[in-house]
Design a protein around this motif. Structure first.
Motif, PDB file in Angstrom:
ATOM      1  N   THR A 220      96.991  49.749  20.754  1.00 44.55           N
ATOM      2  CA  THR A 220      97.387  49.302  19.424  1.00 44.55           C
ATOM      3  C   THR A 220      96.270  49.670  18.453  1.00 44.55           C
ATOM      4  O   THR A 220      95.201  50.151  18.872  1.00 44.55           O
ATOM      5  CB  THR A 220      97.586  47.785  19.366  1.00 44.55           C
ATOM      6  OG1 THR A 220      96.305  47.137  19.499  1.00 44.55           O
ATOM      7  CG2 THR A 220      98.543  47.294  20.451  1.00 44.55           C
ATOM      8  N   PHE A 221      96.483  49.401  17.185  1.00 46.00           N
ATOM      9  CA  PHE A 221      95.417  49.652  16.215  1.00 46.00           C
ATOM     10  C   PHE A 221      94.211  48.751  16.470  1.00 46.00           C
ATOM     11  O   PHE A 221      93.114  49.061  16.043  1.00 46.00           O
ATOM     12  CB  PHE A 221      95.923  49.496  14.780  1.00 46.00           C
ATOM     13  CG  PHE A 221      96.578  50.747  14.262  1.00 46.00           C
ATOM     14  CD1 PHE A 221      95.814  51.834  13.858  1.00 46.00           C
ATOM     15  CD2 PHE A 221      97.953  50.845  14.189  1.00 46.00           C
ATOM     16  CE1 PHE A 221      96.408  52.996  13.397  1.00 46.00           C
ATOM     17  CE2 PHE A 221      98.566  51.994  13.720  1.00 46.00           C
ATOM     18  CZ  PHE A 221      97.782  53.072  13.322  1.00 46.00           C
ATOM     19  N   GLY A 222      94.390  47.660  17.199  1.00 41.59           N
ATOM     20  CA  GLY A 222      93.267  46.818  17.592  1.00 41.59           C
ATOM     21  C   GLY A 222      92.326  47.502  18.568  1.00 41.59           C
ATOM     22  O   GLY A 222      91.189  47.070  18.744  1.00 41.59           O
ATOM     23  N   ASP A 223      92.780  48.560  19.200  1.00 43.23           N
ATOM     24  CA  ASP A 223      91.965  49.331  20.144  1.00 43.23           C
ATOM     25  C   ASP A 223      91.340  50.568  19.502  1.00 43.23           C
ATOM     26  O   ASP A 223      90.587  51.288  20.151  1.00 43.23           O
ATOM     27  CB  ASP A 223      92.830  49.798  21.324  1.00 43.23           C
ATOM     28  CG  ASP A 223      93.479  48.656  22.059  1.00 43.23           C
ATOM     29  OD1 ASP A 223      92.751  47.737  22.477  1.00 43.23           O
ATOM     30  OD2 ASP A 223      94.720  48.668  22.198  1.00 43.23           O
ATOM     31  N   VAL A 224      91.679  50.831  18.245  1.00 43.14           N
ATOM     32  CA  VAL A 224      91.241  52.068  17.593  1.00 43.14           C
ATOM     33  C   VAL A 224      89.768  52.003  17.224  1.00 43.14           C
ATOM     34  O   VAL A 224      89.306  51.073  16.576  1.00 43.14           O
ATOM     35  CB  VAL A 224      92.105  52.385  16.355  1.00 43.14           C
ATOM     36  CG1 VAL A 224      91.521  53.526  15.542  1.00 43.14           C
ATOM     37  CG2 VAL A 224      93.527  52.743  16.809  1.00 43.14           C
ATOM     38  N   LEU A 225      89.056  53.011  17.661  1.00 45.06           N
ATOM     39  CA  LEU A 225      87.635  53.154  17.400  1.00 45.06           C
ATOM     40  C   LEU A 225      87.403  53.880  16.083  1.00 45.06           C
ATOM     41  O   LEU A 225      86.435  53.603  15.389  1.00 45.06           O
ATOM     42  CB  LEU A 225      87.014  53.946  18.557  1.00 45.06           C
ATOM     43  CG  LEU A 225      85.521  53.942  18.730  1.00 45.06           C
ATOM     44  CD1 LEU A 225      84.997  52.554  19.008  1.00 45.06           C
ATOM     45  CD2 LEU A 225      85.143  54.877  19.872  1.00 45.06           C
TER      46      LEU A 225
END
Length: 136
Positions: free
Chosen positions: A70-75
């Protein structure tokens, strides 16, 4: 959590994105080349920067979900925008804001770069999005 976001004191504030992300997972996910097209290739929002940003972000969310992210995992996010000029920032941000809640894009966003380019691969493409995520 696989990504820890921060904006250390001494860095420009406020910005619509964090300046630093530290990823601690072991699996990297790269989603690139996301533009304003539907799954069958139909163009979305011709000539409308906000509309194209929104669709490209929706497509990025779909790519992330396909890899279990998800965007919560985006670095990191990278945006390529044709014929960029600073006065286009309101339209650009309107596109981000239009879909942020629906796709789970946090505010502020992960570290992001907006790169102005002369031309993308087809004349109607105004924006392309790339995302790098990290998972445990």
């Amino acid at each position: 959590m696989t990504v820890d976001y921060s904006t250390p004191l001494g860095m420009t504030q406020p910005t619509p994105y964090h300046h630093v992300a530290v990823g601690t997972g072991t699996r990297h996910v790269h989603v690139s080349g996301q533009i304003a097209r539907t799954a069958d290739g139909t163009p979305v929002a011709p000539g409308d920067l906000a509309g194209q940003v929104a669709q490209a972000l929706r497509n990025t969310a779909t790519g992330l979900a396909g890899a279990g992210a998800t965007f919560g995992d985006v670095l990191r996010l990278t945006f390529y925008v044709t014929d960029w000029a600073p006065e286009k920032i309101a339209d650009f941000m309107a596109g981000v804001e239009r879909v942020a809640e629906d796709i789970g894009l946090p505010s502020p966003m992960p570290p992001a770069s907006l790169i102005g380019v002369d031309y993308l691969f087809e004349p109607d493409v105004l924006v392309e999005v790339e995302a790098t995520a990290i998972l445990d």
